[in-house]
Design an enzyme around this catalytic site. Structure first.
Site, mmCIF file in Angstrom:
data_model
loop_
_atom_site.group_PDB
_atom_site.id
_atom_site.type_symbol
_atom_site.label_atom_id
_atom_site.label_comp_id
_atom_site.label_asym_id
_atom_site.label_seq_id
_atom_site.Cartn_x
_atom_site.Cartn_y
_atom_site.Cartn_z
ATOM 1 C CE1 TYR A 150 -3.463 -2.527 2.096
ATOM 2 C CE2 TYR A 150 -1.341 -3.277 2.934
ATOM 3 C CZ TYR A 150 -2.692 -3.469 2.751
ATOM 4 O OH TYR A 150 -3.284 -4.599 3.244
ATOM 5 C CG ASP A 186 -11.024 -6.349 10.075
ATOM 6 O OD1 ASP A 186 -10.979 -5.139 10.358
ATOM 7 O OD2 ASP A 186 -10.282 -6.874 9.215
#
Length: 199
Positions: A150, A186
């Site tokens: 990223y 998450d």
């Protein structure tokens, strides 16, 4: 060190196709690697080309401040993550293995607000996905191991984190594999409905 002097070879090494997507401002940079008996060579980032195709949206190559990398086992899902306003731009690629990458547009003013699109990123065609600020992003590892890189335009601020559950029924993401593992963070992610109230 070997030098490359053939202009045709240099052009081939730098060739990249840039594709628009169903989501406003999202781009796919698809390089054309030079392959020979040794293996391959490909360029993973070129500032001038990025600015030519993305700069009009307000993000320039010089804005990127941080590179990060994750490694995930097959079936792992990371997502769906985003940042509160003003958001975060990223350039995502899979350096090893393959992933099923999903974006959801959370920009209320966008013509594609609320829409999602999935992309396959892998170490075969080396596609890079440009994700503008204002998107949820997540992926599932499709291979035994997948390394995701990223490039991000701002330092991470945990207070700006937002997340929606990967299995939220309103998002209805069809992950290609059974989900083998997600993080505690998450697992505690909120709903699409709750996010809409916050935006």
């Amino acid at each position: 060190m070997e030098s490359v002097t053939d202009p045709a070879l240099v052009r081939k090494n730098c060739s990249v196709h840039v594709e628009t997507t169903e989501l406003t401002d999202v781009r796919v940079f698809r390089p054309v690697p030079h392959r020979d008996d040794r293996g391959l060579f490909t360029r993973t980032f070129e500032a001038g080309q990025f600015d030519e195709h993305v700069g009009a949206t307000g993000i320039l190559a010089a804005d990127f401040l941080q590179d990060s990398q994750s490694r995930s086992r097959r079936g792992v899902v990371r997502g769906m993550h985003g940042r509160a306003s003003p958001g975060e731009a990223k350039l995502v690629r899979c350096a090893h293995g393959a992933i099923y990458d999903v974006l959801v547009d959370i920009r209320r003013e966008s013509p594609t607000f609320g829409r999602k699109q999935a992309f396959r990123l892998d170490d075969v065609d080396f596609a890079h996905l440009y994700v503008p600020p204002g998107f949820l992003h997540g992926f599932q590892a499709l291979t035994e191991s997948a390394d995701v890189c990223y490039r991000i335009d701002r330092e991470h601020d945990p207070t700006a984190d937002i997340a929606v559950a990967h299995d939220d029924p309103r998002l209805a993401i069809s992950w290609p594999l059974p989900v083998s593992l997600i993080s505690e963070r998450d697992a505690a992610a909120g709903s699409w409905t709750a996010l809409l109230e916050r935006l």
